[in-house]
Design an enzyme around this catalytic site. Structure first.
Site, short mmCIF file in Angstrom:
data_model
loop_
_atom_site.label_atom_id
_atom_site.label_comp_id
_atom_site.label_asym_id
_atom_site.label_seq_id
_atom_site.Cartn_x
_atom_site.Cartn_y
_atom_site.Cartn_z
N LYS A 54 7.45 10.66 -16.39
CA LYS A 54 8.79 10.32 -15.88
C LYS A 54 8.67 9.45 -14.64
O LYS A 54 9.43 8.50 -14.46
CB LYS A 54 9.58 11.59 -15.57
N GLN A 98 12.44 20.56 -13.98
CA GLN A 98 11.60 20.61 -15.18
C GLN A 98 11.46 22.05 -15.64
O GLN A 98 11.14 22.94 -14.86
CB GLN A 98 10.22 19.99 -14.86
N ASP A 121 20.21 15.88 -17.11
CA ASP A 121 19.70 16.62 -18.27
C ASP A 121 20.84 17.06 -19.18
O ASP A 121 20.61 17.47 -20.32
CB ASP A 121 18.98 17.89 -17.78
#
Ligand code: GUN
Length: 287
Positions: A54, A98, A121
């Site tokens: 990322k 995460q 997200d």
């Protein structure tokens, strides 16, 4: 028949290049660079690989990467305090934590603390609710990336019989909502589902995200079906394999995603897409 390969790596690259071009245009017009904060707690090896990828993708797209790797013993209160700080920082457009997090951290409280306007997200109940009521703002990256790939096939999803295998918050449930919003008829299968092979065999489209190597057998696939494999499993010999038995399934399917190089690259490209949307295109009113 051998299936056409739905090349996620190439589609993701194309998307990332278009994002880079837009960032360059916006910055030239005096706008800020999109800022993305990826918070990782602990040192889960698979998460470390994702977070590194990322970071690289952010830099290539011209984003400001403001990621934070916190030690495994970080407390819930410390993570919440960091989220509060990032929520208040105008240079940060997207925040993700995460997953998985260490056992002493409650992921639900963490996810709900992220401002829905910065929830790139799409995991906050506000954004899940928007997707479920056909008013999506921020859709979870992996299932939305799958929708971008499906659009590349040119096949109409309306009226297709779709089977989603796996009912997680990250993949299965938002995938159900995305496909339903495109008017597919969707069945979601999970660990308590009876006669999975029979259900998969009825499907024009199968999306599998369970994390079990080759769990869906190739000869279950209906001739001409589209097969999307979200799984990435590392075997003892180092090979990466999906949740679908690829070599057999590709002889039945019309389109199939490879592993690696299928859905995986789309998740990160879609995260950048969501973050860019917050930076330049969203007038978010959620509190
Ligand atoms: N872990 C596996 N997939 C994801 C994802 O899409 N987002 C986050 N935050 N964690 C993950």
């Amino acid at each position: 028949m051998s299936a056409k390969i739905l090349d996620g790596k190439a589609i993701a690259l194309e998307l990332r290049e278009s994002i880079r071009a837009e960032v360059d245009r916006q910055v030239a017009a005096g706008k800020p660079r999109p800022g993305l904060a990826v918070i990782m707690v602990g040192d889960d090896p698979a998460s470390a690989v994702y977070v590194r990828n990322k970071k690289i993708a952010c830099e290539k797209a011209g984003f400001n990467d403001v990621s934070e790797v916190l030690p495994a013993q970080t407390t819930q209160q410390e993570v919440l305090a960091l989220i509060d700080k990032l929520n208040a920082d105008e240079s940060v457009h997207g925040i993700i934590v995460q997953l998985p997090v260490p056992a002493h951290i409650d992921p639900e409280e963490i996810i709900e603390r992220i401002s829905p306007c910065k929830d790139v997200d799409g995991f906050h109940p506000y954004n899940v609710g928007r997707l479920a009521t056909r008013m999506p703002i921020m859709a979870p990256c992996t299932p939305h990336g799958v929708m971008t790939m499906l659009a590349k096939t040119g096949i109409q999803l309306r009226g297709l019989d779709a089977v989603v295998v796996g009912a997680s918050n990250i993949v299965g449930v938002p995938q159900l909502l995305e496909l339903l919003n495109e008017r597919a008829t969707v069945t979601v299968c999970h660990s308590a589902t009876k006669n999975l092979a029979h259900k998969v065999a009825q499907a024009d489209l199968v999306v599998v995200g369970v994390g079990i190597p080759e769990m869906v057998k190739g000869d279950w696939i209906k001739p001409g079906a589209i097969v999307i494999d979200v799984g990435i499993n590392r075997m003892d010999d180092g090979r990466l394999v999906g949740d679908v038995e690829f070599e057999v399934a590709k002889e039945h399917a019309s389109w199939i995603t490879p592993v690696p190089g299928g859905v995986g690259p789309m998740t990160i490209a879609t995260l950048l897409e969501n973050t860019m949307k917050v930076a330049y295109h969203l007038d978010c009113k959620a509190k």
